[in-house]
Design a protein around this motif. Structure first.
Motif, PDB file in Angstrom:
ATOM      1  N   LYS A  73       0.836  -1.211   0.000  1.00 13.94           N
ATOM      2  CA  LYS A  73       0.000   0.000   0.000  1.00 13.94           C
ATOM      3  C   LYS A  73       0.866   1.254   0.000  1.00 13.94           C
ATOM      4  O   LYS A  73       0.644   2.170  -0.791  1.00 13.94           O
ATOM      5  CB  LYS A  73      -0.945  -0.001   1.204  1.00 13.94           C
ATOM      6  CG  LYS A  73      -1.787   1.273   1.296  1.00 13.94           C
ATOM      7  CD  LYS A  73      -3.149   1.009   1.815  1.00 13.94           C
ATOM      8  CE  LYS A  73      -3.990   2.246   1.984  1.00 13.94           C
ATOM      9  NZ  LYS A  73      -4.069   3.121   0.833  1.00 13.94           N
ATOM     10  N   HIS A  74       1.875   1.286   0.857  1.00 16.77           N
ATOM     11  CA  HIS A  74       2.726   2.469   0.997  1.00 16.77           C
ATOM     12  C   HIS A  74       3.512   2.763  -0.286  1.00 16.77           C
ATOM     13  O   HIS A  74       3.536   3.897  -0.761  1.00 16.77           O
ATOM     14  CB  HIS A  74       3.685   2.267   2.170  1.00 16.77           C
ATOM     15  CG  HIS A  74       4.671   3.367   2.355  1.00 16.77           C
ATOM     16  ND1 HIS A  74       4.316   4.619   2.812  1.00 16.77           N
ATOM     17  CD2 HIS A  74       6.002   3.407   2.125  1.00 16.77           C
ATOM     18  CE1 HIS A  74       5.396   5.382   2.853  1.00 16.77           C
ATOM     19  NE2 HIS A  74       6.424   4.678   2.444  1.00 16.77           N
ATOM     20  N   TYR A  75       4.172   1.744  -0.823  1.00 15.88           N
ATOM     21  CA  TYR A  75       5.052   1.954  -1.978  1.00 15.88           C
ATOM     22  C   TYR A  75       4.319   1.991  -3.310  1.00 15.88           C
ATOM     23  O   TYR A  75       4.822   2.551  -4.273  1.00 15.88           O
ATOM     24  CB  TYR A  75       6.132   0.869  -2.034  1.00 15.88           C
ATOM     25  CG  TYR A  75       7.116   0.956  -0.906  1.00 15.88           C
ATOM     26  CD1 TYR A  75       7.887   2.107  -0.702  1.00 15.88           C
ATOM     27  CD2 TYR A  75       7.289  -0.112  -0.032  1.00 15.88           C
ATOM     28  CE1 TYR A  75       8.793   2.175   0.341  1.00 15.88           C
ATOM     29  CE2 TYR A  75       8.205  -0.041   1.008  1.00 15.88           C
ATOM     30  CZ  TYR A  75       8.955   1.104   1.181  1.00 15.88           C
ATOM     31  OH  TYR A  75       9.849   1.166   2.210  1.00 15.88           O
ATOM     32  N   PHE A  76       3.139   1.377  -3.377  1.00 18.33           N
ATOM     33  CA  PHE A  76       2.439   1.257  -4.658  1.00 18.33           C
ATOM     34  C   PHE A  76       1.096   1.977  -4.658  1.00 18.33           C
ATOM     35  O   PHE A  76       0.918   2.983  -5.337  1.00 18.33           O
ATOM     36  CB  PHE A  76       2.256  -0.229  -5.001  1.00 18.33           C
ATOM     37  CG  PHE A  76       1.474  -0.480  -6.240  1.00 18.33           C
ATOM     38  CD1 PHE A  76       2.007  -0.199  -7.490  1.00 18.33           C
ATOM     39  CD2 PHE A  76       0.181  -0.986  -6.172  1.00 18.33           C
ATOM     40  CE1 PHE A  76       1.282  -0.422  -8.654  1.00 18.33           C
ATOM     41  CE2 PHE A  76      -0.553  -1.208  -7.319  1.00 18.33           C
ATOM     42  CZ  PHE A  76      -0.007  -0.923  -8.560  1.00 18.33           C
ATOM     43  N   ALA A  77       0.162   1.467  -3.873  1.00 18.56           N
ATOM     44  CA  ALA A  77      -1.215   1.971  -3.951  1.00 18.56           C
ATOM     45  C   ALA A  77      -1.332   3.434  -3.527  1.00 18.56           C
ATOM     46  O   ALA A  77      -2.100   4.190  -4.141  1.00 18.56           O
ATOM     47  CB  ALA A  77      -2.144   1.099  -3.118  1.00 18.56           C
ATOM     48  N   ASP A  78      -0.588   3.852  -2.516  1.00 19.95           N
ATOM     49  CA  ASP A  78      -0.681   5.239  -2.054  1.00 19.95           C
ATOM     50  C   ASP A  78      -0.193   6.241  -3.098  1.00 19.95           C
ATOM     51  O   ASP A  78      -0.519   7.427  -3.016  1.00 19.95           O
ATOM     52  CB  ASP A  78       0.094   5.443  -0.752  1.00 19.95           C
ATOM     53  CG  ASP A  78      -0.610   4.839   0.448  1.00 19.95           C
ATOM     54  OD1 ASP A  78      -1.774   4.407   0.323  1.00 19.95           O
ATOM     55  OD2 ASP A  78       0.025   4.787   1.527  1.00 19.95           O
ATOM     56  N   ALA A  79       0.584   5.791  -4.061  1.00 19.05           N
ATOM     57  CA  ALA A  79       1.092   6.687  -5.110  1.00 19.05           C
ATOM     58  C   ALA A  79       0.045   6.961  -6.185  1.00 19.05           C
ATOM     59  O   ALA A  79       0.231   7.854  -7.005  1.00 19.05           O
ATOM     60  CB  ALA A  79       2.337   6.076  -5.760  1.00 19.05           C
ATOM     61  N   LEU A  80      -1.046   6.210  -6.180  1.00 17.91           N
ATOM     62  CA  LEU A  80      -2.043   6.274  -7.253  1.00 17.91           C
ATOM     63  C   LEU A  80      -3.383   6.785  -6.756  1.00 17.91           C
ATOM     64  O   LEU A  80      -3.803   6.470  -5.634  1.00 17.91           O
ATOM     65  CB  LEU A  80      -2.250   4.877  -7.857  1.00 17.91           C
ATOM     66  CG  LEU A  80      -1.006   4.179  -8.399  1.00 17.91           C
ATOM     67  CD1 LEU A  80      -1.334   2.737  -8.759  1.00 17.91           C
ATOM     68  CD2 LEU A  80      -0.449   4.932  -9.594  1.00 17.91           C
ATOM     69  N   SER A  81      -4.075   7.522  -7.616  1.00 19.67           N
ATOM     70  CA  SER A  81      -5.455   7.907  -7.324  1.00 19.67           C
ATOM     71  C   SER A  81      -6.357   6.711  -7.671  1.00 19.67           C
ATOM     72  O   SER A  81      -5.931   5.773  -8.357  1.00 19.67           O
ATOM     73  CB  SER A  81      -5.862   9.114  -8.176  1.00 19.67           C
ATOM     74  OG  SER A  81      -5.948   8.741  -9.549  1.00 19.67           O
ATOM     75  N   ALA A  82      -7.600   6.767  -7.228  1.00 25.78           N
ATOM     76  CA  ALA A  82      -8.556   5.701  -7.560  1.00 25.78           C
ATOM     77  C   ALA A  82      -8.703   5.585  -9.080  1.00 25.78           C
ATOM     78  O   ALA A  82      -8.803   4.471  -9.620  1.00 25.78           O
ATOM     79  CB  ALA A  82      -9.906   5.968  -6.902  1.00 25.78           C
ATOM     80  N   GLU A  83      -8.700   6.706  -9.759  1.00 27.82           N
ATOM     81  CA  GLU A  83      -8.816   6.694 -11.216  1.00 27.82           C
ATOM     82  C   GLU A  83      -7.595   6.031 -11.856  1.00 27.82           C
ATOM     83  O   GLU A  83      -7.726   5.250 -12.806  1.00 27.82           O
ATOM     84  CB  GLU A  83      -8.968   8.125 -11.737  1.00 27.82           C
ATOM     85  CG  GLU A  83      -9.177   8.206 -13.238  1.00 27.82           C
ATOM     86  CD  GLU A  83      -9.357   9.645 -13.726  1.00 27.82           C
ATOM     87  OE1 GLU A  83      -9.566   9.799 -14.934  1.00 27.82           O
ATOM     88  OE2 GLU A  83      -9.288  10.585 -12.915  1.00 27.82           O
ATOM     89  N   GLN A  84      -6.416   6.310 -11.339  1.00 26.77           N
ATOM     90  CA  GLN A  84      -5.210   5.682 -11.871  1.00 26.77           C
ATOM     91  C   GLN A  84      -5.201   4.175 -11.625  1.00 26.77           C
ATOM     92  O   GLN A  84      -4.755   3.409 -12.479  1.00 26.77           O
ATOM     93  CB  GLN A  84      -3.962   6.328 -11.268  1.00 26.77           C
ATOM     94  CG  GLN A  84      -3.707   7.724 -11.777  1.00 26.77           C
ATOM     95  CD  GLN A  84      -2.588   8.410 -11.020  1.00 26.77           C
ATOM     96  OE1 GLN A  84      -2.516   8.337  -9.778  1.00 26.77           O
ATOM     97  NE2 GLN A  84      -1.724   9.095 -11.760  1.00 26.77           N
TER      98      GLN A  84
END
Length: 156
Positions: A122-133
């Motif tokens: 989550k920290h390194y991957f998902a948190d870098a992206l918006s829901a749309e991304q």
């Protein structure tokens, strides 16, 4: 005129970025797993066994599930077995095959590692992206997977 068999500069740049980014993510996530005394390979094996019926797979099924060559898997399983994370049993009706069984220690190791590992994802991957991304990336990856299956790649 553009040669349709060659990558464009943009395609090559995106490909290189994908390779570099996934390598960085793998490195960061491997370091995090090491804190739980597991390698990414250990985690892949344990996860596949957790998802299997009776937490057991034939060694050939496990190799296919994690996309490893059987010889690589055999050596890795030996190391994991010595650490008590799994055990090998004879496969009924197949003298060459073995059943790989997840042990209680393997379950415990996976449980200890999973929370911190998923938080790192989550920290390194998902948190870098918006829901749309995330939705766009899911679409792009689905398209590539479908293409691979269509052009003769391995189905997952």
């Amino acid at each position: 005129m553009v040669n349709p068999e060659r990558l464009t500069d943009d395609e090559l740049a995106v490909w290189r970025t994908l390779m570099d980014t996934t390598a960085d993510l793998r490195r960061l996530l491997a370091a995090q797993l090491q804190e739980a005394a597991l390698s990414p390979g250990d985690y892949a094996v344990l996860l596949a066994l957790t998802e299997a019926a009776d937490r057991t797979l034939r060694s050939s099924e496990l190799a296919d599930a994690i996309d490893w060559e059987r010889s690589r898997l055999s050596h890795h399983l030996g190391r994991m077995e010595r650490r008590g994370l799994l055990r090998r049993e004879e496969c009924p009706g197949d003298n060459r095959g073995a059943l790989i069984v997840l042990t209680d220690d393997g379950i415990d190791a996976l449980r200890r590692a999973s929370g911190p590992h998923l938080r790192a994802v989550k920290h390194y991957f998902a948190d870098a992206l918006s829901a749309e991304q995330v939705a766009h990336l899911a679409d792009v990856l689905g398209t590539v997977r479908t293409h691979l299956e269509t052009v003769g790649g391995r189905e997952s």
